[in-house]
Design a protein around this motif. Structure first.
Motif: not given
Length: 512
Positions: A66, A69, A72
């Motif tokens: 997480t 992400s 990115p």
């Protein structure tokens, strides 16, 4: 210690077999419940630890993915500025058994998945596990800290390392703290345990109820056998037990019935022999009394008459031996009067001549007065309250002999100073079967003597007295205690045929 042991034995052995068995079964169930509880808590503690550890490993991998992400494009900033975004993504995973926090620059922890465990849909506040259960089941769980470090600001590479959390230390971009939360797992275990305990409680209560009923049906015949033995002890040899369905108890009932039948036959034979013995004894007494009355009395009268004649003839002489002859004659008269008195006493003991010629109340009153004269140191009170002139030769003679034997035993063997004789009549009234019981004569002889010890054998006179009463269908009982006197109670039915004492005895109710 000995007192406690004796008290425990009295408490335990004073209970019925049914109670002892139920207590033993309940104790075994409680021991089994305790062992099952220990095993359940151990397994629940181990399973909770394994479940929470697996959830923490999964949470670590999900948190790392997480964090990567979030940006990115590789431009990472402080994670504390993206708490809302991280929290939304982490909550989408609905991670169980873990709590995730973000440490800010001051070292304070900000919850990212909720600071308190979310209750399961099947739980409510009333189903929450108690504190003692949580303390027993909760395992030791360590807290993990994921330290996020940006190794190259140009390239944007970052590194997530797991190191022990340090108070007030925030690593570069930030620190994510993952803490195990076994509350919901413990709640599930408590729900299962409480449900199983309730089920066990219901089954155990049902089992004890079944055992209570079953033991009652199995042991009920034993109580009936005990009551039957008590009735046999009281002389009710017509008592019979119904045959239960249990094989062992049926064998006991059969042997009991056979024993009762054998004792009944033996008792009837003994009663017949005793009746013959009493008849022969009374015939012998009647014959001896007749001989004493017809032979000894005239002889004593003749001796008295001749002694008076000698005394008169000696009075006419004037020699010196006259006074000597009168002295011898006086001695002969004294001895003769003593023999007459003894003869009268023997006649009344052997065969009361007045019995049947005067009312039974007067005959017994004369007997009591005579005994009072023979034993002047003993106070003999009597209360004779009967209306009938006579109950028949057998009953009159039996009551007369009971008074004679009972008062004599109280004085000679009991060393009593006060003896009370009470003779009354009592209406029978209706019985349990609806039949009217016969009218009875009740004789009570009580004294303040030294009583009868338990090891004192029953004398021949008492045995014959009991057989007299039993032959008339009555009952004879002795109540005594050492140094507390003795009470003789005689109950004779006034309208009963011979051998009725052995008839119409009720059958004992026997539970199966």
């Amino acid at each position: 210690m000995q007192v406690l042991k004796m008290g425990w034995q009295t408490l335990w052995y004073g209970r019925t077999i049914r109670t002892q068995l139920l207590v033993a079964i309940g104790a075994i169930n409680l021991c089994a419940l305790a062992i099952a509880g220990i095993v359940t808590i151990y397994n629940a503690r181990h399973a909770t630890k394994v479940e929470v550890s697996a959830s923490m490993e999964l949470a670590k991998q999900f948190v790392q993915a997480t964090i990567r992400s979030v940006e990115p494009d590789g431009r990472y900033g402080l994670l504390s500025q993206k708490v809302t975004q991280l929290s939304e993504r982490l909550q989408l995973a609905q991670l169980r058994h873990v709590r995730i926090y973000m440490a800010n620059a001051a070292g304070d922890l900000t919850p990212m998945t909720g600071g308190a465990p979310a209750p399961l849909p099947s739980h409510d506040e009333e189903a929450a596990p108690p504190a003692w259960f949580e303390a027993l089941v909760t395992p030791e769980i360590e807290t993990s800290a994921l330290n996020v470090i940006q190794t190259d600001p140009v390239s944007g590479h970052l590194m997530v390392t797991e190191r022990p959390e340090q108070a007030g230390k925030v690593w570069d971009l930030g620190t994510v703290v993952i803490q195990g939360a076994p509350e919901d797992e413990i709640a599930e275990v408590w729900e299962d345990v409480s449900s199983l305990f309730l089920l066990w409680l219901l089954l155990d209560a049902a089992m004890l109820l079944v055992f209570y009923i079953l033991l009652g049906r199995m042991l009920g015949p034993l109580a009936s056998i005990a009551r039957g033995m008590s009735q046999l002890e009281d002389g009710q040899y017509a008592t019979r037990l119904p045959r239960p369905r249990v094989v062992e108890l049926a064998a006991l009932a059969d042997r009991f019935n056979f024993l009762a039948e054998t004792l009944g036959r033996a008792r009837a034979e003994n009663a017949r022999l005793y009746e013959q013995l009493i008849t022969v004894q009374e015939d012998e007494r009647r014959e001896v009394a007749s001989e004493l009355h017809d032979e000894a009395s005239p002889c004593l009268f003749g001796i008295t008459a001749n002694a008076f004649s000698i005394e008169q003839l000696a009075g006419k002489r004037k020699d010196k031996r006259t006074s000597e002859i009168k002295s011898h004659v006086s001695e002969i008269l004294k001895i003769t009067e003593h023999l007459k008195a003894m003869n009268r006493v023997l006649l009344k003991k052997l065969r009361p001549i007045a019995l049947g010629k005067i009312p039974i109340a007067d005959a017994i009153t004369d007997l009591v007065n005579e005994l009072a004269q023979r034993f002047p140191d003993v106070e003999i009170d009597h209360a004779i309250n009967v209306d009938a002139r006579s109950y028949g030769e057998k009953i009159d003679l039996a009551l007369y002999r009971c008074v004679q034997e009972g008062v004599t035993n109280a004085i000679r063997h009991g060393r009593a100073e006060l003896v009370q004789v009470i003779l009354t009549e009592k209406d029978g009234g209706p019985s349990r079967g609806g039949k009217d019981l016969p009218r009875t004569a009740q004789l009570t002889i009580s004294d303040d003597g030294q009583g009868i010890s338990a090891d004192t054998p029953v004398g021949f006179g008492m045995t014959v007295m009991r057989e007299r009463i039993h032959a008339l269908g009555g009952n004879c009982a002795v109540q005594t205690a050492p140094s507390q006197g003795t009470t003789l109670k005689v109950l004779v039915p006034l309208q009963v045929s011979h051998g009725s004492a052995q008839q119409n005895q009720p059958e004992i109710e026997m539970h199966q």
